[in-house]
Scaffold this motif. Structure first.
Motif, PDB file in Angstrom:
ATOM      1  N   UNK A 104       0.812  -1.216   0.000  1.00  0.00           N
ATOM      2  CA  UNK A 104       0.000   0.000   0.000  1.00  0.00           C
ATOM      3  C   UNK A 104       0.845   1.265   0.000  1.00  0.00           C
ATOM      4  N   UNK A 105       2.103   1.150   0.442  1.00  0.00           N
ATOM      5  CA  UNK A 105       2.969   2.326   0.438  1.00  0.00           C
ATOM      6  C   UNK A 105       3.475   2.654  -0.962  1.00  0.00           C
ATOM      7  N   UNK A 106       3.499   1.657  -1.854  1.00  0.00           N
ATOM      8  CA  UNK A 106       4.069   1.884  -3.175  1.00  0.00           C
ATOM      9  C   UNK A 106       3.071   1.708  -4.310  1.00  0.00           C
ATOM     10  N   UNK A 107       1.980   1.007  -4.054  1.00  0.00           N
ATOM     11  CA  UNK A 107       1.066   0.652  -5.136  1.00  0.00           C
ATOM     12  C   UNK A 107      -0.383   0.811  -4.662  1.00  0.00           C
ATOM     13  N   UNK A 108      -1.230   1.380  -5.503  1.00  0.00           N
ATOM     14  CA  UNK A 108      -2.651   1.469  -5.139  1.00  0.00           C
ATOM     15  C   UNK A 108      -3.275   0.077  -5.017  1.00  0.00           C
ATOM     16  N   UNK A 109      -4.093  -0.121  -3.962  1.00  0.00           N
ATOM     17  CA  UNK A 109      -4.803  -1.376  -3.754  1.00  0.00           C
ATOM     18  C   UNK A 109      -6.310  -1.136  -3.953  1.00  0.00           C
ATOM     19  N   UNK A 110      -6.899  -1.938  -4.832  1.00  0.00           N
ATOM     20  CA  UNK A 110      -8.340  -1.806  -5.130  1.00  0.00           C
ATOM     21  C   UNK A 110      -9.014  -3.141  -4.858  1.00  0.00           C
ATOM     22  N   UNK A 111     -10.068  -3.116  -4.023  1.00  0.00           N
ATOM     23  CA  UNK A 111     -10.816  -4.330  -3.677  1.00  0.00           C
ATOM     24  C   UNK A 111     -12.031  -4.439  -4.627  1.00  0.00           C
ATOM     25  N   UNK A 112     -12.229  -5.652  -5.157  1.00  0.00           N
ATOM     26  CA  UNK A 112     -13.378  -5.872  -6.053  1.00  0.00           C
ATOM     27  C   UNK A 112     -14.457  -6.643  -5.299  1.00  0.00           C
ATOM     28  N   UNK A 113     -15.671  -6.125  -5.411  1.00  0.00           N
ATOM     29  CA  UNK A 113     -16.844  -6.823  -4.853  1.00  0.00           C
ATOM     30  C   UNK A 113     -18.061  -6.445  -5.691  1.00  0.00           C
ATOM     31  N   UNK A 114     -19.023  -7.381  -5.835  1.00  0.00           N
ATOM     32  CA  UNK A 114     -20.210  -7.093  -6.625  1.00  0.00           C
ATOM     33  C   UNK A 114     -21.007  -5.950  -6.006  1.00  0.00           C
ATOM     34  N   UNK A 115     -21.019  -5.942  -4.663  1.00  0.00           N
ATOM     35  CA  UNK A 115     -21.727  -4.856  -3.979  1.00  0.00           C
ATOM     36  C   UNK A 115     -21.053  -4.614  -2.629  1.00  0.00           C
ATOM     37  N   UNK A 116     -21.380  -3.487  -2.021  1.00  0.00           N
ATOM     38  CA  UNK A 116     -20.789  -3.141  -0.729  1.00  0.00           C
ATOM     39  C   UNK A 116     -21.182  -4.143   0.339  1.00  0.00           C
ATOM     40  N   UNK A 117     -22.345  -4.785   0.136  1.00  0.00           N
ATOM     41  CA  UNK A 117     -22.799  -5.761   1.126  1.00  0.00           C
ATOM     42  C   UNK A 117     -21.895  -6.994   1.166  1.00  0.00           C
ATOM     43  N   UNK A 118     -21.182  -7.218   0.063  1.00  0.00           N
ATOM     44  CA  UNK A 118     -20.288  -8.392   0.026  1.00  0.00           C
ATOM     45  C   UNK A 118     -19.005  -8.159   0.823  1.00  0.00           C
ATOM     46  N   UNK A 119     -18.763  -6.920   1.231  1.00  0.00           N
ATOM     47  CA  UNK A 119     -17.541  -6.616   1.972  1.00  0.00           C
ATOM     48  C   UNK A 119     -17.724  -6.904   3.454  1.00  0.00           C
ATOM     49  N   UNK A 120     -16.675  -7.417   4.073  1.00  0.00           N
ATOM     50  CA  UNK A 120     -16.701  -7.659   5.513  1.00  0.00           C
ATOM     51  C   UNK A 120     -16.530  -6.332   6.241  1.00  0.00           C
ATOM     52  N   UNK A 121     -16.906  -6.282   7.523  1.00  0.00           N
ATOM     53  CA  UNK A 121     -16.680  -5.042   8.302  1.00  0.00           C
ATOM     54  C   UNK A 121     -15.214  -4.622   8.285  1.00  0.00           C
ATOM     55  N   UNK A 122     -14.322  -5.569   8.347  1.00  0.00           N
ATOM     56  CA  UNK A 122     -12.889  -5.234   8.336  1.00  0.00           C
ATOM     57  C   UNK A 122     -12.504  -4.576   7.016  1.00  0.00           C
ATOM     58  N   UNK A 123     -13.015  -5.150   5.904  1.00  0.00           N
ATOM     59  CA  UNK A 123     -12.718  -4.584   4.591  1.00  0.00           C
ATOM     60  C   UNK A 123     -13.319  -3.188   4.448  1.00  0.00           C
ATOM     61  N   UNK A 124     -14.506  -2.991   5.005  1.00  0.00           N
ATOM     62  CA  UNK A 124     -15.117  -1.663   4.941  1.00  0.00           C
ATOM     63  C   UNK A 124     -14.247  -0.653   5.698  1.00  0.00           C
ATOM     64  N   UNK A 125     -13.705  -1.064   6.850  1.00  0.00           N
ATOM     65  CA  UNK A 125     -12.831  -0.169   7.621  1.00  0.00           C
ATOM     66  C   UNK A 125     -11.568   0.208   6.828  1.00  0.00           C
ATOM     67  N   UNK A 126     -11.015  -0.776   6.107  1.00  0.00           N
ATOM     68  CA  UNK A 126      -9.818  -0.506   5.306  1.00  0.00           C
ATOM     69  C   UNK A 126     -10.115   0.481   4.188  1.00  0.00           C
ATOM     70  N   UNK A 127     -11.335   0.386   3.616  1.00  0.00           N
ATOM     71  CA  UNK A 127     -11.730   1.315   2.556  1.00  0.00           C
ATOM     72  C   UNK A 127     -11.975   2.693   3.152  1.00  0.00           C
ATOM     73  N   UNK A 128     -12.606   2.691   4.327  1.00  0.00           N
ATOM     74  CA  UNK A 128     -12.937   3.965   4.965  1.00  0.00           C
ATOM     75  C   UNK A 128     -11.682   4.744   5.345  1.00  0.00           C
ATOM     76  N   UNK A 129     -10.671   4.052   5.904  1.00  0.00           N
ATOM     77  CA  UNK A 129      -9.452   4.782   6.324  1.00  0.00           C
ATOM     78  C   UNK A 129      -8.499   5.063   5.171  1.00  0.00           C
ATOM     79  N   UNK A 130      -8.877   4.676   3.918  1.00  0.00           N
ATOM     80  CA  UNK A 130      -8.091   5.023   2.741  1.00  0.00           C
ATOM     81  C   UNK A 130      -6.999   4.042   2.378  1.00  0.00           C
ATOM     82  N   UNK A 131      -6.957   2.918   3.102  1.00  0.00           N
ATOM     83  CA  UNK A 131      -5.925   1.925   2.759  1.00  0.00           C
ATOM     84  C   UNK A 131      -6.236   1.302   1.406  1.00  0.00           C
TER      85      UNK A 131
END
Length: 519
Positions: free
Chosen positions: A87-114
């Motif tokens: 994440x320090x050198x390369x953009x990380x993008x998570x793929x999911x069909x919908x936001x509901x498919x994301x776990x709470x942990x994954x949502x937190x990672x998206x929210x904090x900009x990781x």
């Protein structure tokens, strides 16, 4: 439909010869044909991976990681560490069909900009290109992608270069230390202030120094005074002259050293200190001294040849006159006959001594035979009886009967007479002389001649068999006696040694029998 490619995103890929891609994308754990097709339509180069761990196998740069959301629901410690590092050198993008498919942990990672994320809706709505371009442009604007890639590559290059340089420096140091250690001479370097910069182990051994670290100490606090004085003088001369080298011999602890000092200069010509070499030349000096003695012996040999010629004529006349006198009626009486016999024997003895001196300086044939050891010693004592110094000396004989020695009888008499005469001189004509003939444990016959004189000083003991060495006053000894004795014994296949303490000196000659000489 033409595809617009922002110049800031254009990269060429080594496997895509003839093709230009916007960026390389790692697609990890995603099996979505419409996503793959959309990326291809938008001119992205996709590198499919099954797991996060496979990132380590990718050998070239990539611009974005597209990650299945299922992989971040419950990632392992190693996966988390890998993703945070990326994440320090390369953009990380998570793929999911919908936001509901994301776990709470994954949502937190998206929210904090990781992580960024992309959904199936964006693919179907044709927004995938815009989404990825936004991520890449933001990353480029922040300067993290190219800059950190270059920094990482430069860091690797510098680390590799540093490793190589360290190896070269270490190798050069090992070579230098090996050269210094293999130098057969003492090596010492001092600066202009007299501080020791280098001292090799050979110097410490030569000068009897303990194996400690002397670098950084002043030389005059480490070196023996004789060597310190020399270096002190050389340093002063170096400051007075543009160039300087000096050579000197120093005697120290019974050895002779040659010490050479050379001025060291810097590139600008200024004085840097002294480079000092120390050689142990004791052996060379000993060889040179032996050579001098050999040359001296050669001169003596030439002189003896002339002396022998001059002495033989009068000795022959004496012998002839004695023989004629013994035929006279006046010589028939006991005392007169005995006197003539003694004169004749002594003339023969003088001839034998002259021949022995000639044999010492040049090789000559000798008459070797087997002789009774007791008879040879008794004959020697008969000759010594005519010397006044033996009048008050008690002679004790311990003879083992039946022992023989093989060699030249006349030369043996000369050897033992010399040793016995020296013993009488040492006792000043008063004392006890003990002569023993015993069987040697090493084979052969051992003859010991012992006196109870004052003994031989320790500093003299090592020199008694050296040619021309004598402790007698000038004119009373040539220094050839014991040297000749040793030469005769050794040429006869034997050995001679001396031991001495105050009140007891013993010369031990071990001579072979005939059988022993043949071995």
């Amino acid at each position: 439909m033409s595809t617009r490619i922002p110049k800031i995103l254009v990269e060429s890929h080594p496997t895509g010869v003839g093709h230009v891609y916007i960026a390389d994308i790692l697609m990890i754990g995603i099996n979505c044909p419409r996503l793959k097709s959309s990326l291809d339509d938008n001119v992205y180069h996709v590198i499919p991976l099954s797991t996060i761990a496979e990132i380590a196998t990718v050998t070239h740069a990539f611009g974005l990681v597209l990650l299945n959301a299922a992989l971040v629901i419950d990632p392992s410690e190693a996966d988390i560490e890998q993703l945070y590092f990326l994440s320090d050198a390369t953009p990380l993008v998570v793929y999911a069909e919908s936001l509901n498919d994301l776990s709470p942990h994954a949502r937190n990672l998206i929210t904090d900009g990781t992580f960024e994320w992309v959904s199936g809706y964006e693919i179907d709505a044709g927004l995938l290109r815009a989404r990825i371009d936004k991520v890449l442009l933001n990353h480029r604007i922040n300067g993290t992608f190219v800059q950190q890639q270059e920094v990482a590559r430069e860091k690797v290059r510098l680390e590799e270069e540093l490793v190589v340089k360290n190896l070269l420096v270490e190798k050069e140091r090992d070579v230098s230390e090996s050269i210094i250690a293999s130098v057969g001479s003492g090596l010492l370097i001092v600066d202009i202030e007299g501080t020791i910069i280098l001292i090799n182990s050979h110097t410490q051994t030569l000068l009897g120094l303990s194996p400690l670290g002397y670098v950084g100490l002043l030389f005059d606090a480490v070196l023996p005074e004789a060597f310190a004085d020399y270096i002190r003088v050389c340093l002063k001369k170096c400051n007075d002259k543009e160039s300087h080298s000096d050579l000197k011999r120093i005697s120290f602890n019974g050895f002779i050293y040659q010490i050479a000092a050379y001025k060291m200069t810097q590139k600008n010509g200024s004085n840097r200190g002294l480079l000092v070499f120390i050689h142990d030349i004791s052996e060379q000096e000993k060889l040179a001294s032996q050579l001098y003695h050999n040359e001296k012996l050669a001169t003596i040999g030439t002189m003896l040849s002339g002396i022998a010629h001059e002495l033989r004529n009068p000795l022959s006349i004496i012998s002839a006159r004695v023989q004629r006198a013994r035929m006279s009626p006046l010589a028939e009486s006991g005392p007169i006959a005995k006197a003539f016999e003694s004169i004749e024997n002594q003339s023969h003895r003088c001839s034998t001594i002259v021949n022995s001196l000639l044999n010492f300086s040049r090789t000559s044939s000798s008459s070797y035979a087997l002789h009774d050891a007791a008879a040879v010693l008794d004959e020697t004592l008969t000759y010594s009886a005519y010397q006044n110094s033996f009048d008050t000396i008690e002679i004790i004989k311990h003879y083992t009967p039946g022992l023989s020695i093989f060699g030249d009888r006349s030369r043996f008499v000369q050897v033992f007479l010399n040793i016995i005469t020296n013993a009488a001189d040492a006792m000043n004509g008063k004392g006890v002389l003990t002569i023993s003939i015993v069987q040697s444990s090493l084979g052969g016959t051992r003859i010991e001649i012992e006196d109870n004189g004052p003994g031989i000083p320790h500093e003299v003991m090592s020199k008694i068999f050296d040619p021309f060495f004598t402790t007698k006053d000038p004119g009373k000894g040539t220094g050839l006696g014991l040297a000749i004795c040793q030469k005769v014994i050794v040429e006869s296949g034997g050995a001679i040694v001396c031991s001495s303490v105050p009140g007891r000196t013993v010369f031990t000659s071990t001579l072979p029998t005939y059988a022993g000489r043949l071995i």
